[in-house]
Design a protein around this motif. Structure first.
Motif, PDB file in Angstrom:
ATOM      1  N   SER A 120       0.691  40.324  -5.868  1.00  0.00           N
ATOM      2  CA  SER A 120       0.612  39.037  -6.566  1.00  0.00           C
ATOM      3  C   SER A 120       0.340  37.898  -5.583  1.00  0.00           C
ATOM      4  O   SER A 120      -0.525  37.046  -5.821  1.00  0.00           O
ATOM      5  CB  SER A 120       1.919  38.768  -7.327  1.00  0.00           C
ATOM      6  N   LYS A 124      -3.181  35.518  -5.381  1.00  0.00           N
ATOM      7  CA  LYS A 124      -3.072  34.091  -5.702  1.00  0.00           C
ATOM      8  C   LYS A 124      -3.852  33.221  -4.721  1.00  0.00           C
ATOM      9  O   LYS A 124      -4.327  32.144  -5.087  1.00  0.00           O
ATOM     10  CB  LYS A 124      -1.604  33.672  -5.718  1.00  0.00           C
ATOM     11  N   LYS A 127      -7.521  32.280  -5.856  1.00  0.00           N
ATOM     12  CA  LYS A 127      -7.721  31.408  -7.015  1.00  0.00           C
ATOM     13  C   LYS A 127      -8.900  31.874  -7.880  1.00  0.00           C
ATOM     14  O   LYS A 127      -9.797  31.087  -8.231  1.00  0.00           O
ATOM     15  CB  LYS A 127      -7.925  29.958  -6.573  1.00  0.00           C
ATOM     16  N   MET A 128      -8.936  33.160  -8.139  1.00  0.00           N
ATOM     17  CA  MET A 128      -9.963  33.728  -9.011  1.00  0.00           C
ATOM     18  C   MET A 128      -9.333  34.833  -9.844  1.00  0.00           C
ATOM     19  O   MET A 128      -8.284  35.384  -9.482  1.00  0.00           O
ATOM     20  CB  MET A 128     -11.147  34.254  -8.197  1.00  0.00           C
ATOM     21  N   SER A 129      -9.966  35.134 -10.980  1.00  0.00           N
ATOM     22  CA  SER A 129      -9.437  36.158 -11.868  1.00  0.00           C
ATOM     23  C   SER A 129      -9.659  37.544 -11.264  1.00  0.00           C
ATOM     24  O   SER A 129     -10.449  37.722 -10.329  1.00  0.00           O
ATOM     25  CB  SER A 129     -10.123  36.070 -13.232  1.00  0.00           C
ATOM     26  N   VAL A 130      -8.950  38.529 -11.821  1.00  0.00           N
ATOM     27  CA  VAL A 130      -9.104  39.902 -11.353  1.00  0.00           C
ATOM     28  C   VAL A 130     -10.551  40.384 -11.513  1.00  0.00           C
ATOM     29  O   VAL A 130     -11.120  40.970 -10.584  1.00  0.00           O
ATOM     30  CB  VAL A 130      -8.116  40.833 -12.079  1.00  0.00           C
ATOM     31  N   ASP A 132     -13.290  38.660 -11.409  1.00  0.00           N
ATOM     32  CA  ASP A 132     -14.110  37.993 -10.399  1.00  0.00           C
ATOM     33  C   ASP A 132     -13.900  38.608  -9.017  1.00  0.00           C
ATOM     34  O   ASP A 132     -14.848  38.766  -8.235  1.00  0.00           O
ATOM     35  CB  ASP A 132     -13.795  36.498 -10.337  1.00  0.00           C
ATOM     36  N   GLN A 174      -3.026  44.117 -22.079  1.00  0.00           N
ATOM     37  CA  GLN A 174      -2.926  42.671 -21.898  1.00  0.00           C
ATOM     38  C   GLN A 174      -1.530  42.250 -21.462  1.00  0.00           C
ATOM     39  O   GLN A 174      -1.335  41.175 -20.911  1.00  0.00           O
ATOM     40  CB  GLN A 174      -3.319  41.938 -23.190  1.00  0.00           C
ATOM     41  N   VAL A 178      -0.382  41.118 -13.327  1.00  0.00           N
ATOM     42  CA  VAL A 178      -1.645  40.992 -12.606  1.00  0.00           C
ATOM     43  C   VAL A 178      -1.841  42.137 -11.602  1.00  0.00           C
ATOM     44  O   VAL A 178      -2.943  42.701 -11.517  1.00  0.00           O
ATOM     45  CB  VAL A 178      -1.720  39.620 -11.894  1.00  0.00           C
ATOM     46  N   LYS A 181      -2.983  45.187 -13.530  1.00  0.00           N
ATOM     47  CA  LYS A 181      -4.377  45.025 -13.991  1.00  0.00           C
ATOM     48  C   LYS A 181      -5.351  45.191 -12.820  1.00  0.00           C
ATOM     49  O   LYS A 181      -6.430  45.773 -12.979  1.00  0.00           O
ATOM     50  CB  LYS A 181      -4.551  43.641 -14.616  1.00  0.00           C
TER      51      LYS A 181
END
Length: 480
Positions: A120, A124, A127-130, A132, A174, A178, A181
């Motif tokens: 995690s 962090k 600063k991008m989604s998984v 991306d 869902q 994180v 995922k």
């Protein structure tokens, strides 16, 4: 029980133990029943049964031995007493808050606490989604990630057990955390471990080539400058000439050359003049007879950089890069086509460039042997780094000795002027004493005023600087 025999012993687990049917033989230890309370968790690395049974590990014998629930009956209550989570009474909330809380989804955590936290924290910082981040790995994009971050990612990549754990989850994905995922997304990316290695190699090779080429070129330039420097030969000639003159008639005389460390021993031979050594004389001689030799420090200015480099270190770094590139090239043969298309050209060009660099290092080693012969040093013991450091110290000492000579001359000039002034003052004083001696030791007295009284004549003598006498002058005046 018979009279006086007392109460019978309690059954296993105590009087309040719950009766359970024995678990079938072969059940994994501790899995025959669930705790009646919410328990604290043991943070361990788990081996799956599918991994243990075909192995020869100690765990195979443990789970193969018969196991009965009776073994846990005497411990379950005690374990629950010691390791159950404390129940905290919650304040009553409004019905609306309870209903809102029920609607909020609960995050599902499958990984152990330490792994979950580390992954995690790592994700962090980008600063991008998984998705991306996975796309970044797919494209081998090194513009948005640094080498240190890739090294951290290497240590956080999931092992087989962790991937099995997250893939076995059948619920709503869902709700997963994180890190979970991220691990699932990595599992769907072909060759994800090799992609991370290749990206790290790409950054290391690019940075390594940028740093190593200047070092190789500096070593080459330093070898050439020292070998071709006429000013250095001129200084050597003067040192040899002066040294043979000083050592004439002894075993150290009639030398045809000297070892390099002699250059740093010139200050050990002190002159009879104060604050002056053989080094100061050498600089003085150069400035008087061959002033062009004083530009030696400028001719060898490359030594400032070359003296901080190690041939073995530069050679080792080049060799290490070549080994990593060749290993990656071999691994690339079994990788997916998209990886080959993205990285093959980079690896081939890098191998070619590193090979060129290694060839230049062979030239450096050849020039090193040539310098050893040039200075008549043993090639086996000749160290290029130490030689550059010695010559750098000597060139600096030349400049320092020149400045010290200037200060010494200034002090000598001040001393000469002060001595001359003292001599002039002494001469003036002696001349003044000589004048007094020629006049009988007295200054000529002022003429007496005729008809004047004694007091007027006395004042006239005082004005003329004449010393008072014991009444002789007064008597002569009175007699007139």
């Amino acid at each position: 029980p018979p009279p006086g025999a007392g109460a019978p012993p309690p059954p296993p687990g105590g009087y309040f133990a719950t009766a359970r049917a024995p678990a079938p033989v072969g059940t994994l230890p501790g899995t025959h029943a669930r705790p009646s309370k919410k328990m604290k968790k043991l943070n361990w690395g788990k081996h799956n049964e599918q991994k243990v049974r075909p192995s020869s590990a100690v765990w195979k014998d443990i789970i193969a031995s018969p196991f009965s629930s009776v073994e846990m009956d005497g411990q379950q209550l005690r374990i629950e007493e010691l390791f159950s989570q404390k129940v905290v009474e919650k304040k009553k909330k409004d019905a609306k808050e309870d209903e809102k809380k029920k609607k909020e989804p609960t995050t599902v955590t499958l990984l152990d606490g330490k792994t979950h936290l580390n992954v995690s924290v790592f994700l962090k910082q980008f600063k991008m989604s998984v998705p991306d981040f996975i796309e970044l790995l797919r494209k081998l994009d090194t513009t948005r990630i640094e080498a240190d971050q890739l090294k951290s990612l290497e240590n956080l990549l999931p092992d087989t057990d962790q991937l099995t754990t997250v893939k076995s989850y059948k619920g709503d994905q869902q709700l997963l955390g994180v890190p979970e995922k991220f691990y699932l997304a990595l599992d769907g990316l072909s060759g994800f471990r090799f992609r991370v290695k290749v990206m790290l190699l790409k950054l290391d090779v690019t940075e390594g080539l940028q740093e190593l080429w200047p070092s190789v070129n500096t070593l080459l330039q330093a070898c050439n400058d020292v070998r071709q420097c006429e000013e250095l030969r001129g200084v050597f000639r003067l040192v040899l000439m002066v040294g043979n003159f000083l050592n004439a008639g002894g075993n150290a005389g009639n030398a045809a050359g000297f070892k390099l460390d002699t250059l740093l021993k010139l200050d050990d031979t002190r002159a009879n003049a104060p604050r002056m050594t053989l080094m100061h004389y050498l600089v003085e001689n150069i400035e008087d007879s061959q002033p062009e030799l004083m530009c030696l420090p400028d001719k060898l200015e490359v030594l400032a950089k070359a003296s901080r480099l190690s041939v073995n270190s530069v050679q080792g770094q080049c060799t290490a890069l070549a080994s990593r590139l060749k290993a990656a090239q071999k691994m690339l043969e079994n990788m997916p086509d998209d990886i080959k298309e993205q990285i093959s050209e980079f690896i081939d060009k890098s191998i070619e460039e590193v090979s060129c660099m290694l060839s230049e290092m062979e030239v450096v080693n050849a020039k090193k042997d040539d310098l050893a012969n040039y200075f008549l040093e043993t090639a086996k013991d000749f160290n290029l780094e130490n030689t550059f450091q010695l010559l750098l110290k000597f060139t600096k000492r030349l400049t320092e000795a020149r400045q010290e000579n200037v200060k010494r001359r200034e002090m000598e000039e001040k001393t000469r002027k002060r001595k001359l002034q003292l001599e002039q003052d002494a001469q003036k004083k002696a001349a003044k004493k000589g004048n007094k001696a020629s006049n009988g030791g007295a200054v000529e007295s002022a003429p007496l005023v005729e008809g004047g009284n004694i007091l007027d004549n006395l004042m006239s003598e005082i004005r003329g600087g004449f010393q008072l006498k014991s009444g002789g002058a007064r008597r002569e005046t009175e007699a007139e």
